[in-house]
Scaffold this active site. Structure first.
Site, PDB file in Angstrom:
ATOM      1  N   THR A 185       0.621  -6.328  17.807  1.00  0.00           N
ATOM      2  CA  THR A 185      -0.033  -5.249  17.074  1.00  0.00           C
ATOM      3  C   THR A 185      -1.358  -4.958  17.762  1.00  0.00           C
ATOM      4  O   THR A 185      -1.992  -5.860  18.312  1.00  0.00           O
ATOM      5  CB  THR A 185      -0.351  -5.682  15.633  1.00  0.00           C
ATOM      6  OG1 THR A 185      -1.186  -6.838  15.696  1.00  0.00           O
ATOM      7  CG2 THR A 185       0.897  -6.010  14.863  1.00  0.00           C
ATOM      8  N   GLU A 331       5.190  -3.770  13.033  1.00  0.00           N
ATOM      9  CA  GLU A 331       5.914  -4.759  12.229  1.00  0.00           C
ATOM     10  C   GLU A 331       7.248  -4.228  11.716  1.00  0.00           C
ATOM     11  O   GLU A 331       8.047  -4.978  11.169  1.00  0.00           O
ATOM     12  CB  GLU A 331       5.063  -5.190  11.024  1.00  0.00           C
ATOM     13  CG  GLU A 331       3.879  -6.077  11.375  1.00  0.00           C
ATOM     14  CD  GLU A 331       2.625  -5.287  11.718  1.00  0.00           C
ATOM     15  OE1 GLU A 331       2.738  -4.099  12.094  1.00  0.00           O
ATOM     16  OE2 GLU A 331       1.527  -5.857  11.611  1.00  0.00           O
ATOM     17  N   LYS A 440     -14.467   5.537  -0.679  1.00  0.00           N
ATOM     18  CA  LYS A 440     -14.652   5.249  -2.100  1.00  0.00           C
ATOM     19  C   LYS A 440     -15.915   5.939  -2.583  1.00  0.00           C
ATOM     20  O   LYS A 440     -17.011   5.537  -2.256  1.00  0.00           O
ATOM     21  CB  LYS A 440     -14.740   3.737  -2.338  1.00  0.00           C
ATOM     22  CG  LYS A 440     -13.414   3.058  -2.067  1.00  0.00           C
ATOM     23  CD  LYS A 440     -13.572   1.692  -1.450  1.00  0.00           C
ATOM     24  CE  LYS A 440     -12.304   1.307  -0.717  1.00  0.00           C
ATOM     25  NZ  LYS A 440     -12.498   0.999   0.685  1.00  0.00           N
ATOM     26  N   TRP A 445     -11.112   7.510  -5.091  1.00  0.00           N
ATOM     27  CA  TRP A 445     -10.755   7.460  -3.678  1.00  0.00           C
ATOM     28  C   TRP A 445     -10.585   8.856  -3.091  1.00  0.00           C
ATOM     29  O   TRP A 445      -9.995   9.741  -3.726  1.00  0.00           O
ATOM     30  CB  TRP A 445      -9.435   6.692  -3.493  1.00  0.00           C
ATOM     31  CG  TRP A 445      -9.598   5.220  -3.630  1.00  0.00           C
ATOM     32  CD1 TRP A 445     -10.727   4.553  -4.006  1.00  0.00           C
ATOM     33  CD2 TRP A 445      -8.594   4.231  -3.397  1.00  0.00           C
ATOM     34  NE1 TRP A 445     -10.485   3.207  -4.016  1.00  0.00           N
ATOM     35  CE2 TRP A 445      -9.202   2.971  -3.658  1.00  0.00           C
ATOM     36  CE3 TRP A 445      -7.261   4.271  -2.994  1.00  0.00           C
ATOM     37  CZ2 TRP A 445      -8.500   1.775  -3.517  1.00  0.00           C
ATOM     38  CZ3 TRP A 445      -6.567   3.082  -2.864  1.00  0.00           C
ATOM     39  CH2 TRP A 445      -7.175   1.840  -3.117  1.00  0.00           C
TER      40      TRP A 445
HETATM   41  P1  AMP Z   1       0.999   0.620  14.853  1.00  0.00           P
HETATM   42  O1  AMP Z   1       1.526  -0.676  14.387  1.00  0.00           O
HETATM   43  O2  AMP Z   1      -0.047   0.489  15.915  1.00  0.00           O
HETATM   44  O3  AMP Z   1       2.081   1.553  15.246  1.00  0.00           O
HETATM   45  O4  AMP Z   1       0.232   1.299  13.635  1.00  0.00           O
HETATM   46  C1  AMP Z   1       0.832   1.466  12.387  1.00  0.00           C
HETATM   47  C2  AMP Z   1      -0.063   2.269  11.497  1.00  0.00           C
HETATM   48  O5  AMP Z   1      -0.195   3.609  11.974  1.00  0.00           O
HETATM   49  C3  AMP Z   1       0.466   2.445  10.095  1.00  0.00           C
HETATM   50  O6  AMP Z   1       0.239   1.314   9.289  1.00  0.00           O
HETATM   51  C4  AMP Z   1      -0.293   3.672   9.626  1.00  0.00           C
HETATM   52  O7  AMP Z   1      -1.600   3.347   9.192  1.00  0.00           O
HETATM   53  C5  AMP Z   1      -0.400   4.496  10.887  1.00  0.00           C
HETATM   54  N1  AMP Z   1       0.640   5.540  10.868  1.00  0.00           N
HETATM   55  C6  AMP Z   1       1.814   5.548  11.508  1.00  0.00           C
HETATM   56  N2  AMP Z   1       2.484   6.693  11.259  1.00  0.00           N
HETATM   57  C7  AMP Z   1       1.719   7.431  10.420  1.00  0.00           C
HETATM   58  C8  AMP Z   1       1.865   8.711   9.773  1.00  0.00           C
HETATM   59  N3  AMP Z   1       2.919   9.484   9.961  1.00  0.00           N
HETATM   60  N4  AMP Z   1       0.866   9.114   8.955  1.00  0.00           N
HETATM   61  C9  AMP Z   1      -0.233   8.358   8.755  1.00  0.00           C
HETATM   62  N5  AMP Z   1      -0.424   7.165   9.345  1.00  0.00           N
HETATM   63  C10 AMP Z   1       0.539   6.700  10.165  1.00  0.00           C
END
Ligand code: AMP
Length: 543
Positions: A185, A331, A440, A445
């Site tokens: 990650t 994940e 916040k 929110w």
């Molecule tokens: P990663 O593991 O680096 O791919 O990041 C995952 C995170 O990206 C998620 O937990 C979200 O916070 C954000 N994310 C992915 N797709 C979207 C989406 N369509 N809209 C908003 N946030 C997103």
């Protein structure tokens, strides 16, 4: 009583066998530094995959070994995906855009035995290799003619490594739970965590990704993954497309080069592509010039961060391209939800449709969602209540690599995503924010994502981010940070007036800061963490 069906394990090896047998002449196209326009067939590809598996054996790579890649989107990376996984090893895709200390942490934590590296990353690895004691050697992804002079220990050229080996290989009969891929990650706090995919989860996702209500992939599609192959297996497209026998187009290193990507769409007949919103926006900007078209393109999967409505509408109205707005995370291998219409939503019009298009869609079959409040009580699916988003499913991580049993975000059999979301009665989910980005204000929110979406719809705004800044009365208030379109000078007042009628009055940001660029993470998302650091001394004029 058990059923009496054949007990064949779900192995990525099956994808490869099927493609080679049933789609031997289907093309794979790639751009690499040494070959600006390479093409071959699945039959050629998998013959080389077997050579590579023999080469890995000859290098003395044990079963289970992690084999790292620092590579762009090309055919050699595809060969690595299959040869490493199907021979029982773990393909550890490394994001080369990470900081040195993160790269070192990841390589050492994974205990990579060999690293397969694009020539572009040789200088960087020469600096770092003395701090990677477990790496036995480096294979540079090029041919002999382009092999750089390097001080990397045990450096070899990929094409020379493959050359002497046979095109036959006996693939091992693996347990379907055998690990096949590893991706860390891009965690903004603490050390990156390893997500260890297995054959079963990868295979199931390959099927799901191709479903009509997901990416709708078939043997008649030509798919160009722009999302990097080091970012969660390019969202599973290389496996899903191979499984259905589609054509693959790999754009190489220049994954943000809108001119080259547009050329490939037209020359290769790309029907499906996938990228983060910033890259999708760059393609739109490029295609706005007269005479430019994206004619072959039918579907564009956009995810990784919230896709602005303006992007979805411009692709639809100007290019006839359907945006598949998707949400997921490392994940989740990474597919969680995707927005495709149901019979009901297909009838939506006007504001209702616009509102609906901002949803990240419904859970993909194989994934379950729920939202919970601070006491972990499940919230209703009414489109209004929002809370912590939790998931479980067939390709969701149970534990992080070498952190097994540490519970945390996986405590009750559900994975806590760290996102805040609402879900409507038809199952359409809308991300409000990352839990740590939500603003916040006076105990309520405010969604930074909704404000950013509204801001980028302004014609003079190129990119926008909203962060919460401490406020003596309200705890936090939103601050809008803007990169203006080139040559444009919007004023603070006109930008703030733009929000009226688009969001609740008390959501409207208290101030605007104009910047030349915004910081991005290694996966191309706006880095709120870095932005907050840059603006740590900012105070509202009213405060
Ligand atoms: P990663 O593991 O680096 O791919 O990041 C995952 C995170 O990206 C998620 O937990 C979200 O916070 C954000 N994310 C992915 N797709 C979207 C989406 N369509 N809209 C908003 N946030 C997103």
């Amino acid at each position: 009583m058990f059923g009496l069906m054949m007990d064949l394990p779900l192995l990525v090896t099956r994808i490869m066998r099927h493609a080679e047998r049933n789609h031997p002449r289907q093309e794979v196209v790639a751009i690499t530094a040494d070959m600006p326009s390479f093409r071959y067939t699945y039959a050629d590809c998998f013959a080389r995959v077997r050579k590579l598996a023999n080469a890995l054996d000859a290098l003395g790579t044990p079963a289970d070994a992690r084999v790292g890649t620092l590579a762009w989107n090309d055919h050699r990376h595809l060969e690595l995906y299959f040869a490493i996984a199907c021979s029982g090893r773990v393909c550890h895709t490394i994001n080369p855009r990470l900081f040195d200390e993160q790269l070192l942490y990841i390589i050492n934590h994974a205990e990579d035995e060999w690293l397969f590296v694009d020539p572009a990353f040789v200088p960087k690895l020469e600096e770092l290799s003395s701090q990677c004691p477990k790496v036995k050697g480096y294979i540079v992804l090029t041919d002999a003619a382009h092999m750089p002079n390097t001080t990397l220990p045990n450096a070899m050229c990929y094409e020379e490594l493959l050359a002497p080996h046979a095109t036959t290989y006996e693939w091992p009969a693996l347990d379907e739970r055998t690990a096949c891929g590893l991706c860390y990650t891009s965690g903004t706090t603490g050390n990156p965590k390893g997500v260890l995919y297995n054959h079963r989860s990868t295979m199931l996702l390959a099927y799901a990704q191709a479903m009509p209500d997901v990416s709708n992939l078939s043997a008649r599609d030509c798919v160009m993954p722009i999302v990097p192959m080091f970012h969660v297996n390019a969202w599973a497209y290389p496996f899903a497309v191979t499984n259905v026998g589609g054509k693959l187009v790999f754009p190489g290193q220049r994954l943000g080069d809108a001119a080259q990507l547009t050329r490939l769409v037209n020359e290769e007949g790309v029907t499906v592509t996938a990228a983060v919103p910033t890259v999708a926006l760059a393609i739109l900007n490029h295609a706005r010039e007269p005479g430019r078209t994206l004619a072959p393109l039918k579907r564009f999967a956009i995810g990784g961060s919230a896709c602005p409505l303006t992007v979805i509408e411009e692709f639809r109205d100007r290019h006839g391209v359907e945006v598949l707005h998707a949400w997921g995370m490392t994940e989740m291998s990474p597919l969680g939800t995707l927005n495709q219409h149901t019979m009901l939503t297909a009838k939506y019009e006007g504001e209702r449709l616009r509102e609906h298009l901002q949803s990240a869609g419904r859970a993909i079959p194989g994934v379950e969602l729920k939202i919970t409040d601070d006491d972990d009580k499940e919230l209703p699916w009414d489109g209004k209540a929002f809370g912590s988003l939790k998931v479980r499913g067939l390709w969701v991580c149970r534990d992080y690599y070498k952190l097994e049993g540490s519970g945390g975000s996986h405590a009750d059999g559900w994975f806590t995503t760290g996102d805040v979301a609402s879900i409507d009665e038809h199952g359409f989910m809308r991300i409000t924010d990352r839990a740590k980005d939500v603003i916040k204000s006076g105990g309520e929110w405010i969604s930074s994502i909704d404000l950013e979406n509204a801001a980028v719809a302004h014609p003079m705004v190129a990119e926008a981010a909203v962060i919460g800044v401490t406020h003596p009365t309200w705890q936090e208030r939103p601050l809008l940070v803007i990169v203006p379109e080139r040559g444009m000078q919007p004023t603070r007042e006109e930008l703030l007036a733009w929000f009226e009628g688009k969001v609740a009055k008390w959501w409207i940001p208290d101030d605007v800061v104009f910047v030349e660029n915004l910081p991005h993470t290694a996966t191309g998302k706006i880095s709120k963490l870095e932005l907050r650091k840059r603006l740590q001394d900012y105070r509202f004029p009213s405060a």
